[in-house]
Design a protein around this motif. Structure first.
Motif, PDB file in Angstrom:
ATOM      1  N   HIS A  80       0.825  -1.211   0.000  1.00 15.62           N
ATOM      2  CA  HIS A  80       0.000   0.000   0.000  1.00 15.62           C
ATOM      3  C   HIS A  80       0.859   1.261   0.000  1.00 15.62           C
ATOM      4  O   HIS A  80       1.840   1.357   0.751  1.00 15.62           O
ATOM      5  N   LEU A  81       0.489   2.228  -0.827  1.00 15.39           N
ATOM      6  CA  LEU A  81       1.100   3.551  -0.788  1.00 15.39           C
ATOM      7  C   LEU A  81       0.411   4.349   0.304  1.00 15.39           C
ATOM      8  O   LEU A  81      -0.781   4.619   0.238  1.00 15.39           O
ATOM      9  N   CYS A  90       0.297   8.407  -7.021  1.00 14.90           N
ATOM     10  CA  CYS A  90      -0.476   7.162  -6.987  1.00 14.90           C
ATOM     11  C   CYS A  90      -0.274   6.350  -8.258  1.00 14.90           C
ATOM     12  O   CYS A  90      -0.112   5.123  -8.207  1.00 14.90           O
ATOM     13  N   ILE A  91      -0.274   7.028  -9.409  1.00 18.80           N
ATOM     14  CA  ILE A  91      -0.094   6.324 -10.681  1.00 18.80           C
ATOM     15  C   ILE A  91       1.290   5.697 -10.764  1.00 18.80           C
ATOM     16  O   ILE A  91       1.467   4.571 -11.236  1.00 18.80           O
ATOM     17  N   THR A  99      -0.287  -2.730  -4.885  1.00 17.67           N
ATOM     18  CA  THR A  99      -1.621  -3.314  -5.076  1.00 17.67           C
ATOM     19  C   THR A  99      -2.711  -2.509  -4.372  1.00 17.67           C
ATOM     20  O   THR A  99      -3.880  -2.882  -4.409  1.00 17.67           O
ATOM     21  N   SER A 100      -2.314  -1.419  -3.749  1.00 13.51           N
ATOM     22  CA  SER A 100      -3.253  -0.565  -3.027  1.00 13.51           C
ATOM     23  C   SER A 100      -2.602   0.812  -2.887  1.00 13.51           C
ATOM     24  O   SER A 100      -1.388   0.899  -2.682  1.00 13.51           O
ATOM     25  N   VAL A 101      -3.395   1.873  -3.009  1.00 17.35           N
ATOM     26  CA  VAL A 101      -2.840   3.220  -2.875  1.00 17.35           C
ATOM     27  C   VAL A 101      -3.784   4.092  -2.069  1.00 17.35           C
ATOM     28  O   VAL A 101      -4.999   3.879  -2.053  1.00 17.35           O
ATOM     29  N   ARG A 119     -10.404  10.544  -9.731  1.00 17.10           N
ATOM     30  CA  ARG A 119      -9.397  10.373 -10.772  1.00 17.10           C
ATOM     31  C   ARG A 119      -8.523   9.149 -10.482  1.00 17.10           C
ATOM     32  O   ARG A 119      -8.246   8.338 -11.377  1.00 17.10           O
ATOM     33  N   VAL A 120      -8.100   9.016  -9.237  1.00 17.94           N
ATOM     34  CA  VAL A 120      -7.241   7.895  -8.862  1.00 17.94           C
ATOM     35  C   VAL A 120      -8.023   6.585  -8.925  1.00 17.94           C
ATOM     36  O   VAL A 120      -7.514   5.573  -9.424  1.00 17.94           O
ATOM     37  N   VAL A 121      -9.253   6.588  -8.435  1.00 17.84           N
ATOM     38  CA  VAL A 121     -10.077   5.378  -8.429  1.00 17.84           C
ATOM     39  C   VAL A 121     -10.266   4.834  -9.839  1.00 17.84           C
ATOM     40  O   VAL A 121     -10.150   3.613 -10.070  1.00 17.84           O
TER      41      VAL A 121
END
Length: 307
Positions: A80-81, A90-91, A99-101, A119-121
């Motif tokens: 996770h980030l 995030c990108i 695998t998670s941010v 946007r990230v989702v």
């Protein structure tokens, strides 16, 4: 086994237990988290902040997690980030193999936070990666804080419901009164559990507790006895962590406790043998003590035996 954060937390949400999300900055911390998970048959989330990634290198962070995930294939683990500060961050993590941010736009107004999270989702879900967001501002609740001040900094449950619905985020960190670091509370620890329960009722998704280090007595004493100074720090009591899990928290971030435990033993070796310079003599007892802290946390949160 490297999986998404959602795969781990969806099960925790259904079965009402918490999973430790443990930060790491080097191999010693990371391998100890895996060893504790193996000992306690617990799923884990290992997380790296942008600062930790800068220190290790993103390829090294991902590479170490993949190697250890292969070494312990029976352990479900998400990488996770922690506190991604931008869409670009995030990108970058997604492309590198996280695998998670977490996109942390909580310092922005609600509409901008929602926009950035959406946007990230969109990108993350297309890649099979889960997303965490945050609402409210982390700051310890003090005895003299007014109702207006409290409402201004803590999560609004109705806003949380709208945010989750509109963003399609996988899990949410609602501000209920914790803060980061060792120095969380000036007076007696306080968390707004009623607010937490309302957020859970309205969102129904896995919730996250940031600033959740406890600084247990044995860890504090070990650090102080070797010359450390915690300046009267107060963490989140174990009873509060258990109550938070009962109220709907499923991901519990833990960083400070690991650092203090690790450094207490490094100090101890240094104090007892000024001529010692074999790093293994410092790191082995540090890892052993840190493993005890992590294993105890897994029992408290209820993730032990959940593999």
């Amino acid at each position: 086994m490297l999986v998404s954060g959602s795969e781990i937390l969806s099960k925790a949400n259904i079965e009402n237990y918490g999973v430790g999300a443990f930060n790491f900055v080097n191999y010693e911390m990371l391998s100890t988290i895996f060893e504790a998970a193996d000992k306690k048959s617990s799923p884990i989330i290992v997380q790296a902040s942008e600062g930790a990634i800068k220190y290790m290198g993103i390829d090294m962070a991902v590479g170490m997690v993949k190697i250890l995930a292969n070494r312990y294939p029976h352990i479900p683990v998400a990488l996770h980030l922690d506190h991604g500060t931008s869409f670009e961050s995030c990108i970058k993590a997604i492309r590198a193999g996280f695998t998670s941010v977490m996109i942390d736009a909580s310092h922005h107004p609600f509409a901008e936070n929602l926009h950035e999270t959406k946007r990230v989702v969109e990108v993350a879900h297309n890649a099979g990666v889960s997303v965490e967001a945050e609402l409210g501002r982390l700051m310890g609740i003090e005895d003299n804080i007014s109702v207006d001040e409290k409402d201004a900094c803590l999560v609004n449950p109705k806003e949380a419901e709208e945010f989750v619905r509109e963003s399609n985020v996988d899990f949410l960190a609602p501000a209920i009164g914790t803060s980061h670091g060792a120095f969380k509370f000036k007076g007696e620890p306080k968390l707004d559990f009623e607010r937490l329960i309302e957020v859970k009722k309205l969102t129904k998704i896995p919730l996250v507790l940031h600033g959740a280090s406890a600084i247990p007595d044995n860890v504090r004493e070990a650090f102080l006895n070797t010359g450390g100074d915690l300046k009267g720090s107060k963490g989140v009591p174990f009873d509060f962590l258990k109550e938070a899990v009962r109220g709907g928290i499923n991901k519990i971030n833990t960083d400070t406790d690991l650092r203090i435990a690790f450094m207490s033993q490094v100090r101890k070796v240094a104090n007892e043998n000024a001529s010692e310079f074999d790093l293994r003599k410092f790191f082995t007892p540090a890892k052993d003590f840190m493993k005890e802290v992590i294993a105890e946390r897994m029992e408290i949160l209820g993730s032990a035996g959940k593999i």
